[in-house]
Structure formats: C-alpha cells, structure tokens
Design a protein around this motif. Structure first.
Motif, PDB file in Angstrom:
ATOM      1  N   LEU A  46       0.833  -1.205   0.000  1.00 18.37           N
ATOM      2  CA  LEU A  46       0.000   0.000   0.000  1.00 18.37           C
ATOM      3  C   LEU A  46       0.869   1.258   0.000  1.00 18.37           C
ATOM      4  CD1 LEU A  46      -3.076   0.613   0.129  1.00 18.37           C
ATOM      5  CD2 LEU A  46      -2.795   0.891   2.597  1.00 18.37           C
ATOM      6  N   GLN A  76       2.239   1.791  -3.404  1.00 20.64           N
ATOM      7  CA  GLN A  76       1.226   2.303  -4.330  1.00 20.64           C
ATOM      8  C   GLN A  76       1.046   3.812  -4.189  1.00 20.64           C
ATOM      9  OE1 GLN A  76      -2.101  -0.141  -3.263  1.00 20.64           O
ATOM     10  NE2 GLN A  76      -1.273  -1.968  -4.247  1.00 20.64           N
ATOM     11  N   TRP A  77       0.867   4.271  -2.948  1.00 20.92           N
ATOM     12  CA  TRP A  77       0.662   5.707  -2.741  1.00 20.92           C
ATOM     13  C   TRP A  77       1.923   6.495  -3.042  1.00 20.92           C
ATOM     14  CZ3 TRP A  77      -3.867   7.439  -3.163  1.00 20.92           C
ATOM     15  CH2 TRP A  77      -4.974   6.727  -2.671  1.00 20.92           C
ATOM     16  N   VAL A  86       1.994   7.486  -6.611  1.00 23.15           N
ATOM     17  CA  VAL A  86       1.094   8.616  -6.880  1.00 23.15           C
ATOM     18  C   VAL A  86       1.789   9.937  -6.540  1.00 23.15           C
ATOM     19  CG1 VAL A  86      -1.088   9.706  -6.237  1.00 23.15           C
ATOM     20  CG2 VAL A  86      -0.972   7.217  -6.510  1.00 23.15           C
ATOM     21  N   TRP A  93       1.520  -1.363  -8.268  1.00 15.20           N
ATOM     22  CA  TRP A  93       0.114  -1.553  -7.885  1.00 15.20           C
ATOM     23  C   TRP A  93      -0.337  -3.003  -7.959  1.00 15.20           C
ATOM     24  CZ3 TRP A  93      -3.640   1.785  -6.005  1.00 15.20           C
ATOM     25  CH2 TRP A  93      -3.215   3.108  -5.802  1.00 15.20           C
ATOM     26  N   GLN A 115      -1.159   5.872   6.051  1.00 11.30           N
ATOM     27  CA  GLN A 115      -0.397   5.371   4.910  1.00 11.30           C
ATOM     28  C   GLN A 115       0.047   6.505   3.980  1.00 11.30           C
ATOM     29  OE1 GLN A 115      -3.715   5.108   5.276  1.00 11.30           O
ATOM     30  NE2 GLN A 115      -4.646   3.995   3.580  1.00 11.30           N
ATOM     31  N   ILE A 116      -0.672   7.611   3.960  1.00 18.58           N
ATOM     32  CA  ILE A 116      -0.270   8.752   3.139  1.00 18.58           C
ATOM     33  C   ILE A 116       0.969   9.414   3.727  1.00 18.58           C
ATOM     34  CG2 ILE A 116      -0.967  11.015   2.270  1.00 18.58           C
ATOM     35  CD1 ILE A 116      -2.324   8.584   0.942  1.00 18.58           C
ATOM     36  N   ALA A 128       3.920   7.113   3.313  1.00 26.16           N
ATOM     37  CA  ALA A 128       4.333   7.123   1.904  1.00 26.16           C
ATOM     38  C   ALA A 128       5.107   8.398   1.580  1.00 26.16           C
ATOM     39  CB  ALA A 128       3.114   6.998   0.993  1.00 26.16           C
ATOM     40  N   ALA A 148       0.388  15.216  -1.073  1.00 25.22           N
ATOM     41  CA  ALA A 148       0.099  14.575   0.212  1.00 25.22           C
ATOM     42  C   ALA A 148      -1.013  15.307   0.952  1.00 25.22           C
ATOM     43  CB  ALA A 148       1.360  14.527   1.066  1.00 25.22           C
ATOM     44  N   LEU A 173      -4.328  14.415  -0.741  1.00 29.10           N
ATOM     45  CA  LEU A 173      -4.731  13.056  -0.382  1.00 29.10           C
ATOM     46  C   LEU A 173      -5.192  12.986   1.070  1.00 29.10           C
ATOM     47  CD1 LEU A 173      -1.892  10.996  -2.120  1.00 29.10           C
ATOM     48  CD2 LEU A 173      -4.285  11.134  -2.829  1.00 29.10           C
ATOM     49  N   SER A 174      -4.579  13.775   1.939  1.00 31.62           N
ATOM     50  CA  SER A 174      -4.902  13.726   3.365  1.00 31.62           C
ATOM     51  C   SER A 174      -6.223  14.406   3.695  1.00 31.62           C
ATOM     52  CB  SER A 174      -3.775  14.386   4.179  1.00 31.62           C
ATOM     53  OG  SER A 174      -2.576  13.677   4.053  1.00 31.62           O
ATOM     54  N   LEU A 182      -9.482   6.745   3.357  1.00 35.11           N
ATOM     55  CA  LEU A 182      -8.162   6.246   3.694  1.00 35.11           C
ATOM     56  C   LEU A 182      -8.063   5.891   5.165  1.00 35.11           C
ATOM     57  CD1 LEU A 182      -6.084   8.847   1.650  1.00 35.11           C
ATOM     58  CD2 LEU A 182      -6.676   6.539   0.974  1.00 35.11           C
TER      59      LEU A 182
END
Length: 569
Positions: A197, A200-201, A204, A257, A501-502, A505, A557, A560-561, A568
C-alpha cells in the motif's frame, strides 16, 4: 532541556557543513571533519553521551565509510578500465549514432539507465556508474554529477528490489498489527499488504515529478551549462522527456500496484531504456536541432575537475558495440541475480562479512563490511578484472587503470570518513540506555523532526516528505531514513488524525528525493568525475530541484490527506 533547544544543537553540524561548503566554498575534506567535531561536541556537552561512546560511534562510522569507499573505488575502476581498453570511446561512438544531442543522452543515461541500476543495486551505485558515462560522452564533470544526483530520486523510493520499503518500514510492524487486530485497518491485513500500500501511494506522489523533473533538469542544464545560458533549449526537448516519462511510468506503476514494491524501479528503468533508445534512433520526439555544451575550452573552469574531457567530438570504434557495452551488461545481470533473494546468491554473499562487534566495549555499537555483497566488489571489481580479458588489455594499460583509480581515492576517503562518522553519532545519540543517554533525549535527527512537527501542526502533510529528505541527507540512505523516521511519521499522523499510509508514503518519497542533496552521494559522485573539493557547489545547485520536489509532494500529500481522507486509513 526543551525539544527546540535540542533541535538547534542537532542542527549545528549541518549548518557548519552548509556554511563552509556552500557559503565559503570549502572542500568536504575540510568542512566535514569540522561538522563531525561539532556533532561530537554536542553529543557530549548537551546529550551527555560519554566521550568513549562517541569515539565508538565514530569508529563505527569509519567502518561504514570503508564500505562506501569500496563502491566508489569500484565505479572509478570501471571507468578507468574502459577508458584504457578503448571500450569507452567505442560507447561514445555508439551513443553519437543513437543521438549526438546531449539532452537526449542525459535522459537515456542519467534518467533511465540510472533508474534501472537503482532498482537493481541501490547503495548510491547509479550516480557512480552513470556520471562517468556522461563525463566520457563529453559532458562537463559538474553537469554530469548534478544530472545523475537529481535523477536518482524517484527510483530510490523502492531502491534495490524494494529494500527501503520492505526493510525500512520494519519497525512499524507492531503498530500495523495492532491496527489490523483492532479492525481499524480496512485496506490491508498484514505487514506485506501495508508495504504494498505504501508503495502504491508513493508512486502517486512521485508521479508528477517523474514527468516534471526531466523537463526541469534539461532546462536547468542548458541555463547553467549551455552557451546560450537559457532555459529555452532544454525546455525544447519536452516531448522526448514526456515520452521517456511515459515509457518509465507505465511499467513502474503496474508493478507497484499489481506486483509489489520489489521491482517498480528496476522494471521501469529496464523497459523504459529499451523503448527510449529505439525512439531516439528513430528520431521520435527528438528535437530537430542538436544541442551541445560547446567546445570544452570555452567552459567555465568551475565545471571541470581532474578527470576532464579533451573536447573532441569525433570518436572511433575500437571494438563492437556489444563488446564495449558487455561490462555494463554483466554489471546489470550480476546485480539482478545477486539482489533477488529467491535466487539464493544474495544470502550467500551477504553472509560473508568482516564484523566489528562491541566496538570499544559498547554492546550496541557494531559494524560490518559485507565485502562480497557490496557492488564495489561484485560486480564492479569483478567485471573490471573480466574486462581485461574481454577487451584484450595489455598489462601496461591495466596497471595504468588501477593506478589512476587508487590515486583518485585520497580526497573522498577523508570526506567520507568524517561524514559517515557524523551520521553514526546522529543515529547513536538516541540510544535507550540510562548509562549512555542519561537524559533519555531522542536522537538528534528525531529532535529536529519533533521540533518541526510541533511548529507545523495540521499542515504536516506539506512537510512530511522533507523529514524523509532530512533523513537521507544526514544518513545517505533512504532505507535508513525510513528506519529512523517511519515510526515518528506514523505517530504524528495518528496524533493529528491524518491518514497514516499517506504520511508514511510521503516519508518514503522524501527519503528518495533526499538522495540528491545527500553529502555521501555528492562526495562519491564528485570522486568519480574528478570534482573532489567541489561538493558545496553541487549542493548549492541540487537544493533547488530538491525543494521543488518536496513542494510538489507536499501538495499531493495534503490533497490526499484532506480531500480524500474519508476513504483512507
């Protein structure tokens, strides 16, 4: 003592290094010993660490530095061997047949070839291999070093077969297992799933810069190293940059991914390399006007070092292209088969080590040199020896190659011994032992990170990658940066109720981008292109793409957050 004061004390060695190397243009051979002395003084006077313990950490750093120097020596030896065998001039001849345009060569070697090497080997190997190739193609040494350092960023998130993610996040296992047991984790069920995971992030967050960085860097190169002193010629190659980014990104994303964190950089670089070489030969997306740096006698003296080009633009083939490239092909093959655990060689080579246990009597201070697993030994030195037979080198040329490689090692040895000893003090300062760390202070890097977190609050996603970059800058390793800061990043995310996880990452991405400003890598790159003493001038230039990278990752980030946070963990 407050965390803010501790952070300032921890920052002092870094400031000393920056002021001396960047501001006063001191060589790393003089600046880094003073930075080490500053760190040692802070460790004893403020952290309260025993002087003997600091001495042990320093010796631990010396041992680690020997491993790095073996890699540097191996890379220089490969360069010198190919120069004396005629293989390098043959490669130059072949590259001109692919494209004589320096912008295209920079993408092929500095971007794509280096990404493959990073995915196979890590350890700072890409710059050590790619920069000498660019140098011999006719790039100014300073430009070659900067290009390879900056491009060795987004592939580093996954490093050598996923090591920064798989090994670097290992201390998060208890927290991840607790999240799974409590039912809080809905996107993963074990540590392996969590690592996937994060990978993957991370792709991105890297995605925008995978496309932007090559365009930016070509513009940067033509602005500061071109006869025109303009961004325009570099930006004119944007189509080839985009083509290259697509060729790398598709396999990179697919493997991250759908397969896991082990092979995104390796496969992305390998597949992308084949695609863009074919494209360049066909003239696909290649600018019509060929761009070059101009005659070497017109270059700024600051651009060149002890290993310099002769200004010749005409090369001849001394052997077939296959034979000339065979040493690099062997290096790539050996790196792959010795880095994939399932093939069995990795464990066998890694187990062979010279170990230094309980240095100066301290149980926690240990070091080792994995002399067969280091890429400087296998494959670099091994392939250099094989090249003697492959290229039919006479004894006089072999002697010259080895002699020049050995003579080049003096300055990087001094700089790296001091730099890595400083890193060892930084890492060892947070030991949980009342006798050694009487105040129970956090480590120096963690003190700096905590001070930054206290200031930023909910804006943390904008800064999380810079902490990863700080770790790589200090330690010279994305893996070690993740080991140092992953738990801290998890804790900050939990405290601020951010998607963990963000943030983790972002840490992994930051550790990759930090490689372009890392003192270890800069010293090593300077050594292989003959620029020892110019470390500050390189750092002054690589800091700008580093800041740009961190800004872009911070925005992604944050989005995404805060925008996608309901979806998430």
């Amino acid at each position: 003592m407050s965390i803010e004061v501790l952070a300032l004390v921890a920052l002092l060695p870094i400031l000393v290094a920056l002021i001396l190397m960047v501001g006063m243009r001191w060589p790393a051979t003089k600046a880094m010993p003073l930075a080490w002395l500053t760190a040692a003084a802070g460790a004893v006077a403020v952290w309260g660490l025993p002087a003997s313990y600091v001495a042990a950490l320093t010796l631990q750093g010396f041992v680690t530095a020997i491993g790095i120097l073996i890699i540097v020596f191996g890379a220089i030896l490969i360069l010198r061997t190919l120069q004396h065998s005629g293989g390098m001039e043959t490669i130059q001849y072949g590259m001109q047949n692919i494209s004589a345009d320096r912008r295209i060569q920079a993408i092929i070697i500095g971007y794509m070839f280096a990404a493959f090497v990073e995915g196979a080997a890590g350890f700072g190997t890409p710059a050590a291999l790619a920069a000498p190739i660019l140098l011999s193609l006719g790039f100014p040494p300073l430009a070659a070093a900067i290009i390879c350092l900056v491009f060795n960023s987004f592939p580093v998130t996954f490093g050598a077969v996923g090591t920064p993610v798989i090994l670097g996040l290992k201390f998060l296992a208890p927290a991840v297992n607790d999240a799974v047991s409590s039912g809080a984790a809905v996107n993963f069920s074990n540590m392996g799933d969590f690592n996937a995971l994060i990978g993957q992030w991370a792709t991105v967050m890297n995605l925008i810069m995978i496309f932007v960085l090559p365009i930016f860097m070509l513009g940067f190169v033509t602005r500061y190293f071109g006869q025109e002193r303009s961004w325009k010629p570099g930006l004119a190659a944007w189509k080839f940059c985009v083509f290259s980014a697509v060729a790398f990104t598709i396999p990179y994303m697919v493997f991250a991914w759908f397969v896991g964190p082990e092979f995104p950089s390796l496969i992305g670089g390998l597949v992308g390399l084949g695609i863009i070489i074919a494209g360049a030969k066909a003239g696909f997306c290649v600018p019509k006007k060929v761009w070059d740096f101009g005659p070497s006698n017109t270059w700024d003296p600051e651009w060149t070092g002890s290993v310099s080009t002769d200004g010749s633009s005409e090369f001849k083939a001394h052997m077939s292209q296959f034979k000339a490239w065979l040493p690099y092909i062997l290096i790539g093959l050996i790196l792959v088969v010795t880095r994939i655990p399932e093939l069995g060689l990795k464990g066998m080579l890694a187990s062979q080590a010279i170990k230094f246990s309980h240095i100066l009597g301290f149980e926690s201070v240990n070091a080792s040199i994995q002399y067969l697993y280091l890429p400087g030994t296998i494959p670099f030195m091994l392939v250099a020896i094989l090249t003697i037979a492959i290229h039919g080198m006479p004894g006089s040329k072999v002697k010259a190659a080895w002699g020049q490689a050995i003579a080049t090692m003096k300055n990087p040895t001094i700089a790296l011994f001091a730099a890595v000893a400083l890193v060892s003090i930084f890492r060892g300062s947070g030991i949980v032992d009342a006798a050694l760390n009487p105040h129970n202070y956090p480590s120096m890097p963690l003190a700096m990170a905590k001070a930054v977190a206290a200031i930023t609050g909910n804006a943390w996603p904008m800064f999380a990658s810079f902490v990863g970059g700080l770790g790589a800058f200090i330690t010279g390793s994305n893996t070690v940066s993740d080991l140092l800061f992953a738990e801290f990043q998890w804790g900050v995310a939990s405290q601020l109720e951010l998607p963990r996880q963000i943030i983790v990452a972002a840490q992994a991405v930051g550790g990759g981008m930090g490689n372009m400003v890392c003192i270890h890598n800069i010293v090593a790159a300077c050594a292989v292109v003959g620029l020892s003493g110019m470390e500050g001038q390189i750092l002054k230039r690589t800091v700008w793409p580093f800041l740009l990278y961190g800004l872009v990752v911070g925005v992604v980030a944050s989005l995404l957050s805060f925008v996608f946070v309901p979806h998430l963990f």
